[in-house]
Enzyme design. Structure first.
Site, PDB file in Angstrom:
ATOM      1  N   LYS A 102      59.289  44.185  36.358  1.00 50.70           N
ATOM      2  CA  LYS A 102      58.658  43.253  35.411  1.00 50.70           C
ATOM      3  C   LYS A 102      57.548  42.432  36.074  1.00 50.70           C
ATOM      4  CE  LYS A 102      62.180  42.199  31.931  1.00 50.70           C
ATOM      5  NZ  LYS A 102      63.060  41.120  31.439  1.00 50.70           N
ATOM      6  N   TYR A 157      83.120  51.500  31.917  1.00 53.17           N
ATOM      7  CA  TYR A 157      82.772  51.737  33.325  1.00 53.17           C
ATOM      8  C   TYR A 157      83.772  51.045  34.249  1.00 53.17           C
ATOM      9  CZ  TYR A 157      79.873  51.946  37.547  1.00 53.17           C
ATOM     10  OH  TYR A 157      79.398  52.179  38.822  1.00 53.17           O
ATOM     11  N   VAL A 193      72.289  54.084  47.039  1.00 51.50           N
ATOM     12  CA  VAL A 193      73.125  53.982  48.241  1.00 51.50           C
ATOM     13  C   VAL A 193      73.044  55.266  49.065  1.00 51.50           C
ATOM     14  CG1 VAL A 193      75.435  53.483  49.127  1.00 51.50           C
ATOM     15  CG2 VAL A 193      74.639  52.351  47.038  1.00 51.50           C
TER      16      VAL A 193
END
EC number: 1.1.1.271
Length: 321
Positions: free
Chosen positions: A194, A143, A19
């Site tokens: 991936k 968190y 960000v």
């Protein structure tokens, strides 16, 4: 009324992250106003878990405004493993930044929360009034609770000192400069990495989980524009959800398909259902945002995925992975 323009010295913590880099780009591309001085810092500039270092940084910069992005973050599997570490490290960072900002006389602080803070057992769509209605999902409770505490702290600074300390709650953010680590990163950058590897090696793509969970993804460059608006114009202490609409929610399977298409991958795609899905959905309402900004236009998901994939391919050597 928004902030009087000019004479703003804005400190952005976590300035080298997803960000922070997006805000930096949006400001550089013309969103910054005359009289605004933007200072982006990262962990190289100070260890924000250390109160003395944080205070020294804030004393040096003397910001009038702070955008607080710095945090120890990680994807689902890292969160499950290290709940205590996430709680302890972030509680120190947040307290040090908020209190140092208060001590140097910052007029406004905008912190970054996450939709994972919302109760696990809830009704949908979730909105800003529901944050403290019940415990968060057990997978990343450390968190989640530490991010909730920023809201508690903001309210307390307002009650005791009248400070305009507030917070935004973005949904799943992605974009250039993300952490593309497959083990520790979030779902979309992990998928991008991936697919890149599967394409390079000619192997199948394995998506973790069933692909059924649904998420609202927000492009980091859109979020950056909204952060700047919050900094200048939004003066509530109550947090605000920054998200695309409920209708723009996509499944992990659809997200994987968007990445496959953007990267022109033609191999086999399989789903490893032995891996955890995490929360099935966390649909958030952006109606509060829309009352303020009814005409804000989000970048279409597929376009944002395409731009992010192109950035990752072009910057593969330097990308966090």
């Amino acid at each position: 009324m928004g902030e009087p323009q000019g004479s703003m010295r804005i400190l952005v913590t976590g300035g080298s992250g997803l960000v922070g880099k997006a805000i930096q780009k949006v400001v550089a591309d013309g969103a910054g106003l005359p009289g605004e001085d933007w200072v982006f810092v990262s962990s190289k500039d100070a260890d924000l878990t250390d109160a003395a270092q944080t205070r020294a940084l804030l004393e040096k910069v003397r910001p009038t405004h702070v955008i607080h992005l710095a945090a120890m973050v990680g994807g689902l599997f890292r969160n499950i493993k290290y709940n205590l570490d996430f709680w302890r490290k972030n509680v120190h960072i947040n307290d040090n930044v908020l209190h140092s900002a208060f001590e140097v006389g910052a007029r406004k602080v905008v912190s970054c929360l996450s939709t994972c803070i919302f109760p696990d057992k809830t009704t949908y769509p979730i909105d800003e009034t529901m944050i403290h209605n019940g415990p968060p999902h057990s997978s990343n409770f450390g968190y989640s609770y530490v991010k909730r505490m920023i809201d508690v702290q903001n309210r307390a600074y307002f009650q005791q000192y009248g400070c305009t300390f507030t917070a935004v709650i973005p949904t799943n953010v992605f974009g250039p400069h993300d952490n593309f680590n497959i083990e520790d990163g979030h779902v979309l950058p992990g998928l991008i990495h991936k697919v890149h590897l599967a394409k390079s090696s000619g192997s199948a793509l394995t998506v973790w989980g069933t692909g059924k969970p649904r998420r609202q993804f927000i492009y980091s460059l859109d979020l950056a524009q909204l952060f700047i608006w919050v900094l200048r114009e939004y003066n509530e202490v109550e947090p605000i959800i920054l998200s695309v609409g409920e209708d723009d929610e996509v499944s992990i399977k659809e997200a994987a398909e968007a990445v496959v298409e953007a990267m022109d991958f033609h191999g086999e795609v399989t789903f490893d259902t032995t891996k955890s899905d995490g929360q099935f959905k966390k649909t958030a309402s952006n109606s509060k945002l829309r009352t303020y900004l009814p005409d804000f236009r989000f970048t279409p998901f597929k376009q944002a995925v395409k731009e992010t994939c192109a950035w990752f391919t072009d910057n593969y050597e330097q990308a966090r992975k």
